[in-house]
Design an enzyme around this catalytic site. Sequence first.
Site, short mmCIF file in Angstrom:
data_model
loop_
_atom_site.label_atom_id
_atom_site.label_comp_id
_atom_site.label_asym_id
_atom_site.label_seq_id
_atom_site.Cartn_x
_atom_site.Cartn_y
_atom_site.Cartn_z
N HIS A 152 0.81 -1.23 0.00
CA HIS A 152 0.00 0.00 0.00
C HIS A 152 0.84 1.28 0.00
CE1 HIS A 152 -3.49 -2.41 0.23
NE2 HIS A 152 -3.62 -2.53 1.53
N HIS A 226 -9.72 2.18 0.36
CA HIS A 226 -9.59 1.08 1.32
C HIS A 226 -10.59 1.15 2.46
CE1 HIS A 226 -7.61 -2.09 3.62
NE2 HIS A 226 -6.73 -2.25 2.66
N SER A 227 -11.84 1.50 2.17
CA SER A 227 -12.84 1.44 3.25
C SER A 227 -13.10 0.01 3.69
CB SER A 227 -14.17 2.05 2.79
OG SER A 227 -14.19 3.43 3.06
N GLU A 355 -11.44 -3.44 -2.90
CA GLU A 355 -10.51 -2.47 -3.48
C GLU A 355 -10.44 -2.68 -4.99
OE1 GLU A 355 -6.92 -3.01 -0.78
OE2 GLU A 355 -8.47 -4.29 0.04
#
Length: 390
Positions: A152, A226-227, A355
Amino acid sequence: MKRCPEMIVVGTLVGLALLGLTACKGNKADLPEPAAVGEPAEGGIAMNVQKQPFGRTPDGTAVEIYTLTNDKGLKARLMTYGATLVSLEVLDRTGKPGDIVLGYDALDGYIKNNPYFGSTVGRYGNRIGKGQFTLDGALYRLATNNGENHLHGGIKGFDKVVWKAEPVREEGVVGVKFSYLSQDGEEGYPGNLAVTVVYSLTNANELRISYEATTDKATPLNLTHHSYFNLAGEGDVLGHELAINADAYTPVDAGLIPTGEIRPVKDSPFDFTTPHSIGERIAQVEGGYDHNFVLRSGGGKMGLAIRVVEPKSGRVMEISTTEPGLQFYSGNFLDGTISGKGGTAYLKHYGFCLETQHFPDSPNKPNFPSTILRPGTVYKSLTIHRFSIK
Ligand code: GLA
């Protein structure tokens, strides 16, 4: 996102409802003044965007939070730290609003311990094996922050920087446009990269995320959101039903790096071509779901990636995207040590991530769609979350 600069909304004044729509041949100079800071929208229902202070980072940088509301009861709060979605309120089948994303009540939690709750992730969503890749004959070494791998965007990815922000108002759309200039060499990546991400709400009950970027040297780029969703607003997510438009997925090794194989989902717990709950077959997947699905649409054009139904609340979320992949992560690393909003301990599987992105480790996988952005070309990516009730 399709932008329509000629069609602009006459902005709401504080405490007033939307005045009307106008079509004109205007340019930026014709745009209405940004909404006042710190004043909530009346009743919270008129389409609006408002800015408020949200604390400071440890180095003293001010962080702001933007509240977006549409006319249908959708409300999103986004802060400049990490271009992060802090909350997303969606009505259930009884008309009651509920926050459907995990996170913290205040900035502090995000700074101290954030497993990417609501983050905008970059430069590279998910892992790059051994934190290195070769591009145009040169070897690049990235920051490693997940064992020997890069995850990430590295140690200080786009989720940990303060973005610039400005409100967006277009016909039937309110949003916030975040921008960030990632310097040449940042986390080991080549090139100065100028990125914008627009989060917006529409009256079709959509949350839209639109990314653009340009670079002055070739670089890998794979932006995503990225929830951790929980459409019930509480408890675990194992009862959520998923239908994923994917006939294949990319199996991974023990370090969660794709092996390079594109494997059919047929006759496996990865087959969501017809709806299945997350919990139904999760025990058959070692560690839980944390895999990239190869979307039927193939990327490059909008296609429906997934339909999620939460039976108790009746909330439905459909995600469409121009991306070729969908990383479905079932919140396997949540273990109750994080106390999030309202002091809730987030246990395993209390949220799940969807995602939309290119495939993990693409810079080292020549058979995967390329993630290399070159000077002179513009990176564009659009993802739409559409909410309804069943
Ligand atoms: C992603 C990855 C997971 C995990 C989470 C963050 O979704 O796929 O393996 O690293 O982020 O905890």
